[in-house]
Scaffold this motif. Structure first.
Motif, short mmCIF file in Angstrom:
data_model
loop_
_atom_site.label_atom_id
_atom_site.label_comp_id
_atom_site.label_asym_id
_atom_site.label_seq_id
_atom_site.Cartn_x
_atom_site.Cartn_y
_atom_site.Cartn_z
N ASN A 16 30.36 39.65 40.83
CA ASN A 16 29.84 37.52 40.93
C ASN A 16 30.88 36.79 40.23
OD1 ASN A 16 29.68 38.51 37.62
ND2 ASN A 16 28.23 39.56 38.32
N PHE A 18 30.72 35.36 37.02
CA PHE A 18 31.68 35.50 35.70
C PHE A 18 32.98 36.40 36.56
CE2 PHE A 18 31.96 39.19 32.63
CZ PHE A 18 32.74 38.40 31.54
N HIS A 19 32.86 37.61 37.34
CA HIS A 19 34.27 38.33 37.71
C HIS A 19 35.43 36.78 38.17
CE1 HIS A 19 31.56 41.76 37.88
NE2 HIS A 19 32.54 42.41 36.94
N HIS A 194 34.92 29.75 27.26
CA HIS A 194 34.49 30.92 28.28
C HIS A 194 35.13 32.79 28.20
CE1 HIS A 194 32.59 27.66 30.45
NE2 HIS A 194 33.04 26.85 29.94
N PRO A 196 36.01 36.08 27.79
CA PRO A 196 35.16 36.83 27.57
C PRO A 196 35.70 37.37 26.02
CG PRO A 196 35.28 37.76 29.09
CD PRO A 196 36.21 36.26 29.30
N ALA A 213 25.84 41.24 25.06
CA ALA A 213 26.23 40.17 26.04
C ALA A 213 26.83 39.91 27.22
CB ALA A 213 26.19 39.02 25.26
N VAL A 214 28.70 40.29 26.96
CA VAL A 214 29.31 40.53 27.81
C VAL A 214 28.04 41.60 29.01
CG1 VAL A 214 31.65 41.92 28.93
CG2 VAL A 214 31.36 40.60 26.36
N ARG A 216 25.52 41.69 30.38
CA ARG A 216 24.72 41.50 30.93
C ARG A 216 25.58 39.88 31.95
NH1 ARG A 216 21.91 40.74 25.77
NH2 ARG A 216 20.72 42.17 25.98
N ARG A 217 26.72 39.42 31.84
CA ARG A 217 27.15 38.70 32.19
C ARG A 217 28.15 39.50 33.73
NH1 ARG A 217 30.38 34.67 29.20
NH2 ARG A 217 30.61 33.49 30.92
N VAL A 218 28.67 40.80 33.15
CA VAL A 218 29.17 42.00 34.36
C VAL A 218 28.00 42.24 35.29
CG1 VAL A 218 30.05 43.77 34.63
CG2 VAL A 218 31.14 41.73 32.51
N ASP A 219 26.85 42.63 34.88
CA ASP A 219 26.04 43.19 35.60
C ASP A 219 24.58 42.49 35.61
OD1 ASP A 219 24.58 44.75 37.21
OD2 ASP A 219 24.65 46.37 35.91
N PRO A 220 24.29 41.12 36.25
CA PRO A 220 23.16 40.23 35.59
C PRO A 220 21.69 41.49 35.66
CG PRO A 220 24.26 39.24 36.56
CD PRO A 220 25.37 40.07 36.57
#
Length: 454
Positions: A16, A18-19, A194, A196, A213-214, A216-220
């Protein structure tokens, strides 16, 4: 609902934005490393003329940054295991860029050498940590490709240094190359906002709020309320001795050997290739374009190596690259025509600089999270012994005034040594003893896979 480990959540996540953001930030940091390390090779001819330096002195000065990288990799990079990757990375890129900018105002070899030592120490700590962060946040199916994709941007930095030298030096002299080296200071606010922290570091240190929190950004789309930490050894200070326990000693030494051979080839060529080509009768502008071809090959070689390692093995890919490095460098000794010359330089860059990307991916996969910064940092740090030897060896070869052909035959030998070292490395992952104590704030569970083919 079955529990998931931090590694399984990250490994199974779908790619996604984030990656991509992490990939871009770490790639920019690799460009900084490539530019700073290649920049000296683009100005060495001017410095030798302006400061009346002989080849041995110039080679020693070229090794100053690499001595710093040795110190940074071995003694500063491991601090991330206890203080986190994010603060260390931001500090290091700030220090490296400021010191590189200051190089533009150096008035002699001693000042320049001291500043390059600082640049090297900061980069030596920075590189293994953003490489490790890339691997820790990448989906498992693309881990090697992610790490090698980031690593290939070293060549982008090298190409930028050569191109800027061609067009900037006539306007601002050699100092202009270092003026541009201060530009990454503009990247620091972006990183502060930005970049992480490593989820594995957060899990090990029990910082559950930041960890979730991290994740959730890796796998929303996932529910991470029941996530557990991967098993790790008992808490405590990570020591070098841990890399040599449980039957890991031989593999560690062999990893250090092929790191050293790889860096000797890469940094030696990037420092001395323009001067070597000048001694063969090429004008400086043409010799600098040879450096562009070398680094362009490195960029392609790194990406291709990551793709190949994901589908084959790290060991097979590394052996292939070391062999190609030796063969292409020996080929340069036969005074080829312009087309063949550039083809061999492209292959030499793909193999020597490309293998630099793959060995970092190998190390990230080989060492588990609790010793990863220490393992990768020491491998890269000891590898700097080879890197230090590259510019020094090149200077010594030029001082001996050997025929052009013999210079390239001499620098092909480390490729053969590296291939043998890789071939001897066992195909299993770092062996570590299990632990039973829970991680503070996060439940612990034994991973389902003790070893992985590398």
């Amino acid at each position: 609902m079955s529990q998931q480990t931090v590694t399984s959540v990250v490994g199974k996540a779908r790619l996604n934005g984030f990656h991509v953001g992490v990939l871009v930030m770490c790639s920019l940091l690799m460009i900084v490393d490539g530019y700073d390390m290649v920049s000296y090779g683009t100005v060495i001819s001017h410095l030798m003329d302006e400061w009346n330096m002989d080849p041995v002195t110039a080679g020693t000065l070229g090794s100053a940054a690499l001595v710093g990288m040795l110190v940074g990799g071995m003694f500063i990079a491991p601090l991330a295991d206890t203080h986190g990757r994010r603060p260390l990375m931001i500090t290091c890129v700030t220090v490296a860029s400021a010191a590189s900018l200051a190089c533009a105002f150096a008035t002699g070899p001693v000042q320049l050498g001291a500043l390059r030592l600082v640049v090297g120490a900061a980069l030596g700590a920075l590189v293994p940590n953003f490489i490790a962060l890339t691997g820790e946040l990448a989906p498992q199916r693309s881990k090697a490709l992610f790490v090698t994709l980031v690593s290939c941007f070293y060549s982008v930095g090298g190409i930028a240094a050569a191109v800027f030298a061609i067009y900037v030096e006539p306007l601002w002299t050699w100092r202009g190359v270092f003026y541009i080296a201060g530009a990454p200071l503009l990247l620091v606010p972006v990183l502060l906002r930005h970049l992480p922290e490593s989820p594995e570091y957060l899990a090990v240190n029990g910082d559950r709020e930041r960890l979730l929190a991290v994740l959730r950004r890796v796998d929303p789309t996932g529910d991470h309320g029941g996530v557990v930490a991967d098993e790790r050894p008992a808490a405590g200070k990570v020591r070098l001795s841990q890399l040599f326990t449980g039957g890991n000693a031989l593999n560690n030494v062999l990893i250090w050997v092929f790191f050293a051979m790889c860096m000797l080839l890469s940094y030696g060529l990037n420092t001395w290739l323009p001067k070597l080509m000048q001694t063969a009768g090429y004008p400086l502008g043409s010799a600098l374009w040879n450096l562009v071809v070398l680094n362009l090959g490195g960029m392609i070689g790194a990406v291709a190596g990551g793709w190949l390692a994901d589908r084959w093995t790290y060991r097979g890919t590394l052996v292939l690259y070391f062999v190609l490095a030796s063969v292409s460098l020996v080929g340069l000794a036969f005074d080829p025509n312009a087309v063949v010359l550039n083809l061999l330089l492209f292959v030499a860059g793909a193999a020597t600089i490309g293998v630099l990307a793959i060995i970092h991916a190998f190390a990230v996969e080989y060492y588990p999270a609790h010793v990863r910064s220490t393992g990768v940092g020491w491998a890269a740090g000891v590898g700097r012994i080879g890197a230090i030897g590259g510019p020094t060896l090149g200077g010594a070869l030029l001082a001996m005034e050997l025929p052009f052909q013999q210079n390239f035959i001499a620098v092909a030998v480390p490729g053969a040594i590296g291939a043998v070292a890789v071939a001897l490395v066992a195909g299993k992952r770092f062996r570590t003893a299990p632990r039973s104590e829970p991680v503070a704030g996060v439940t612990s569970r034994r991973g389902s896979e003790e070893t992985r083919k590398v």
